[in-house]
Design an enzyme around this catalytic site. Sequence first.
Site, PDB file in Angstrom:
ATOM      1  N   SER A   1       0.832  -1.198   0.000  1.00  0.00           N
ATOM      2  CA  SER A   1       0.000   0.000   0.000  1.00  0.00           C
ATOM      3  C   SER A   1       0.872   1.256   0.000  1.00  0.00           C
ATOM      4  CB  SER A   1      -0.968  -0.048   1.183  1.00  0.00           C
ATOM      5  OG  SER A   1      -1.997   0.905   1.044  1.00  0.00           O
TER       6      SER A   1
ATOM      7  N   GLU B   1      -9.622  -3.467  -6.655  1.00  0.00           N
ATOM      8  CA  GLU B   1      -8.969  -2.335  -5.993  1.00  0.00           C
ATOM      9  C   GLU B   1      -9.123  -1.061  -6.808  1.00  0.00           C
ATOM     10  OE1 GLU B   1      -5.170  -2.680  -4.136  1.00  0.00           O
ATOM     11  OE2 GLU B   1      -4.906  -4.721  -4.860  1.00  0.00           O
TER      12      GLU B   1
ATOM     13  N   HIS C   1      -7.482  -5.222  -1.687  1.00  0.00           N
ATOM     14  CA  HIS C   1      -6.251  -4.500  -1.382  1.00  0.00           C
ATOM     15  C   HIS C   1      -5.390  -5.288  -0.396  1.00  0.00           C
ATOM     16  CE1 HIS C   1      -3.857  -0.852  -1.048  1.00  0.00           C
ATOM     17  NE2 HIS C   1      -3.945  -0.885   0.264  1.00  0.00           N
TER      18      HIS C   1
END
Length: 297
Positions: free
Chosen positions: A144, A239, A269
Site C-alpha cells: 500500500s 482495488e 487491497h
Amino acid sequence: MSKEQRRMVDALIRRPQPAQPQSVEQMRTSFAAMMATMNVPMGVRITQTTLGNRPCVVVDPEKHAHPGVILYFHGGSYILGSPYTAMSLTANLVSKTNIRSMSLDYRLAPEHPFPAALEDALAAYRGLLDDGVEANSIVFAGDSAGGGIAVSTCLMAREADLPMPAAVVTFSAGLDKTHSGASMDSKLGLDPFFTREGFAFTDAMYLAGQDAHHELVSPARFADLTGFPPLLLQVGTNEVLLDDSTRLAERAWAAGVDVILDVTADVPHVFQAFSGILDEADQALDRASLFITQHLS
C-alpha cells in the site's frame, strides 16, 4: 483458487463502519486490531533495533539464513500502521526466502507529513549501505503506502547518487496521489476499503497542502524510472488502486526496466496479508519470494 475463500474474505473486511468519524488515534487502534488477526508463520525471530535513527523491527529466520536484506515499508495511508501491522507479510517473506527482513517504523502524518516518511526510508537505506551491506544484497518491499515508499525511495536514492537496490516488490502500492486512474471509479464498490472521500481525508493529512503533482507522491504519473532495478508489482482486480500499478508498469516498460505486473482476480487491497486464509495470498507470496531470491542469488 477458491471462490468461497474470496467471498469469505470480502465479507470479513466489509464489517460495519463506525457511525461517527474516528480520530487518527482511533483509526490507528482499529487498524492495528484488524492486522493483529492475520496469520504470522512460526519459525522466525523478531527483535527490535534502529536503522537510520528510526525504530526498526528485524525478522530473522530461526535457522539457515541466506545472505541479503529485505528492507520493508508497511502500509497504512502514511497515517496508520507499524512494522507489527505488516508482520503477516514480512514474516511470510522471511519464512519463504530465509532472508532477513528489516521493517522500518517511519514517521507518520499528520504529525509528520510529506516528505518525512520518504526521508526516513532513504536514511534507512543509507544506514544499511554505511553498515557495509551491498546494494545488490538489498530488496525494497512494501504494501500500500509502503509500496509507494519503496518506489519513491529509489527515486531519492538515484538523485542522491546512491546505488539502486537489487529489486523492488510492491503489494497493492499507492502510487498516484492525483487519483487519476480509471480504476478509481470503475472499481468503486468492488473495493471494500477505499473511496475518493476517504482518500481526500488521508491525503490532506499526508500532503499538508503540498502538490500531489510531484513524482515522489505520484510516481505512476510523473516519475522517470530510468535506471530502476527490476520491479514486481502485485495487485488485485477489486482495488481502486489497480491502475496505480498498471500505470507504473507502463512507465517501467517505457524506461526499459524489467517489470512483472502480477494481477490476481477478485481479491482486495493487500490480499497477500490473508496468508493461510486465501489460497491466492499464499500463491502470491510464493511468487514474490521467488522473485526476491532470484534477484539476491
